[in-house]
Write an enzyme that holds these catalytic residues in place. Structure first.
Site, PDB file in Angstrom:
ATOM      1  N   ASN A  79     -22.225  -5.355  13.702  1.00 23.22           N
ATOM      2  CA  ASN A  79     -23.087  -4.720  14.607  1.00 23.22           C
ATOM      3  C   ASN A  79     -23.630  -4.325  13.716  1.00 23.22           C
ATOM      4  O   ASN A  79     -25.587  -4.210  14.195  1.00 23.22           O
ATOM      5  CB  ASN A  79     -21.875  -4.314  16.067  1.00 23.22           C
ATOM      6  CG  ASN A  79     -21.601  -5.286  16.117  1.00 23.22           C
ATOM      7  OD1 ASN A  79     -22.134  -5.413  17.338  1.00 23.22           O
ATOM      8  ND2 ASN A  79     -19.775  -4.858  16.567  1.00 23.22           N
TER       9      ASN A  79
ATOM     10  N   LEU B 103     -13.566   9.928  20.673  1.00 23.80           N
ATOM     11  CA  LEU B 103     -14.864  11.131  20.308  1.00 23.80           C
ATOM     12  C   LEU B 103     -14.286  12.117  21.713  1.00 23.80           C
ATOM     13  O   LEU B 103     -13.363  11.690  22.886  1.00 23.80           O
ATOM     14  CB  LEU B 103     -16.005  11.202  20.705  1.00 23.80           C
ATOM     15  CG  LEU B 103     -16.716  10.133  20.404  1.00 23.80           C
ATOM     16  CD1 LEU B 103     -18.107   8.922  20.643  1.00 23.80           C
ATOM     17  CD2 LEU B 103     -17.015  10.512  18.386  1.00 23.80           C
TER      18      LEU B 103
ATOM     19  N   HIS C  33     -17.884  -3.407  22.925  1.00 24.81           N
ATOM     20  CA  HIS C  33     -16.436  -3.348  23.004  1.00 24.81           C
ATOM     21  C   HIS C  33     -16.462  -4.871  23.052  1.00 24.81           C
ATOM     22  O   HIS C  33     -16.826  -5.709  23.967  1.00 24.81           O
ATOM     23  CB  HIS C  33     -16.225  -3.008  24.132  1.00 24.81           C
ATOM     24  CG  HIS C  33     -14.117  -3.151  24.454  1.00 24.81           C
ATOM     25  ND1 HIS C  33     -13.171  -2.211  23.672  1.00 24.81           N
ATOM     26  CD2 HIS C  33     -13.470  -4.550  24.927  1.00 24.81           C
ATOM     27  CE1 HIS C  33     -12.047  -2.827  23.779  1.00 24.81           C
ATOM     28  NE2 HIS C  33     -12.460  -4.000  24.450  1.00 24.81           N
TER      29      HIS C  33
HETATM   30  C1  GAR Z   1     -16.524  -5.017  16.997  1.00 27.94           C
HETATM   31  O1  GAR Z   1     -15.546  -6.834  17.418  1.00 27.94           O
HETATM   32  C2  GAR Z   1     -16.446  -4.290  17.551  1.00 27.94           C
HETATM   33  O2  GAR Z   1     -16.717  -4.810  19.020  1.00 27.94           O
HETATM   34  C3  GAR Z   1     -14.948  -3.338  17.811  1.00 27.94           C
HETATM   35  O3  GAR Z   1     -14.648  -3.507  15.719  1.00 27.94           O
HETATM   36  C4  GAR Z   1     -15.681  -4.121  16.125  1.00 27.94           C
HETATM   37  C5  GAR Z   1     -16.312  -4.025  15.029  1.00 27.94           C
HETATM   38  O4  GAR Z   1     -16.582  -4.751  14.004  1.00 27.94           O
HETATM   39  N1  GAR Z   1     -15.234  -2.219  18.423  1.00 27.94           N
HETATM   40  C6  GAR Z   1     -13.974  -2.069  18.992  1.00 27.94           C
HETATM   41  O5  GAR Z   1     -12.522  -2.601  18.950  1.00 27.94           O
HETATM   42  C7  GAR Z   1     -13.643  -0.609  20.181  1.00 27.94           C
HETATM   43  N2  GAR Z   1     -13.097  -0.537  21.075  1.00 27.94           N
HETATM   44  P1  GAR Z   1     -18.515  -4.522  13.275  1.00 27.94           P
HETATM   45  O6  GAR Z   1     -17.894  -3.406  12.043  1.00 27.94           O
HETATM   46  O7  GAR Z   1     -18.199  -5.671  12.295  1.00 27.94           O
HETATM   47  O8  GAR Z   1     -19.517  -4.403  13.501  1.00 27.94           O
END
Ligand code: GAR
Length: 198
Positions: free
Chosen positions: A14, A94, A110
């Site tokens: 992301n 946080l 999310h």
């Molecule tokens: C992503 O799918 C994000 O939406 C999720 O973790 C992943 C991180 O991937 N976040 C959560 O679950 C927050 N509750 P990345 O490091 O490749 O962006």
């Protein structure tokens, strides 16, 4: 110009979507000034370095309490003149100090359609495991403002993604990232920055 910090803990895909959007000129009113990781080995840090973005590592286990961690985080953000914080796969909760210091200025991505499969304990692959276990036919991603309720802040954007027969948590995660998260998050950040810069 709005100064942005991106908080990460893992692979940073992301973050990469945000860097790509910035390089393509799609985040007109914002600039990623800092990438802060809760994990020193996160590949996201390499992505930030490759894009010449300043990095910091702040590990939860180096602090006695969530409040102490929050104070240290706020001080780093303040020292870097950060206006907006993006949680992009940031796996550390946080505390109120951070949230109130940056009220309506912290956004999170999310990997489900909130209010499904969100809240405490729902992160990363666990979200997709739960969605598959429940048998939903549609899941997706949500970008929302962060408030004191875990994944409970005002929703900025959502996108639905189909669940396919034979999906595993990994295949569903990948489809939701590709079709929803990587598109929604840069657009949402661009909008938040442009609203604040008005
Ligand atoms: C992503 O799918 C994000 O939406 C999720 O973790 C992943 C991180 O991937 N976040 C959560 O679950 C927050 N509750 P990345 O490091 O490749 O962006």
């Amino acid at each position: 110009m709005i100064n942005v910090a991106v908080l990460v803990s893992g692979g940073g895909t992301n973050l990469q979507a945000l860097i790509d959007a910035q390089q393509a000129g799609n985040i007109e009113h914002g600039r990623i000034e800092l990438v802060l990781s809760s994990n020193e080995n996160a590949y996201a840090l390499t992505r930030a370095k490759n894009a010449n973005i300043k990095t910091e590592v702040l590990k939860r286990k180096d602090f006695e309490s969530t409040a102490d961690y929050g104070k240290a985080l706020v001080s780093i953000l303040r020292n870097n003149n950060i206006d907006v914080v993006v949680l992009a796969g940031f796996m550390t909760i946080l505390d109120e100090t951070v949230i109130s210091e940056f009220e309506n200025r912290i956004i999170n991505v999310h990997p489900s359609l909130v209010p499904s499969f969100c809240g405490k304990g729902f992160y990363g692959l666990k979200v997709h495991e739960a969605a598959l276990q429940r048998g939903v036919k549609v899941s997706g991603a949500t970008v929302h403002f962060v408030n004191c309720e875990c994944d409970g802040g005002p929703i900025i954007a959502q996108k639905a993604v189909e669940v396919l027969d034979g999906d595993t948590p990994e295949t569903l995660q990948k489809r939701i990232m590709e079709q929803a998260e990587w598109k929604l998050l840069p657009v949402a950040l661009a909008k938040v920055c442009s609203d604040l810069d008005a």
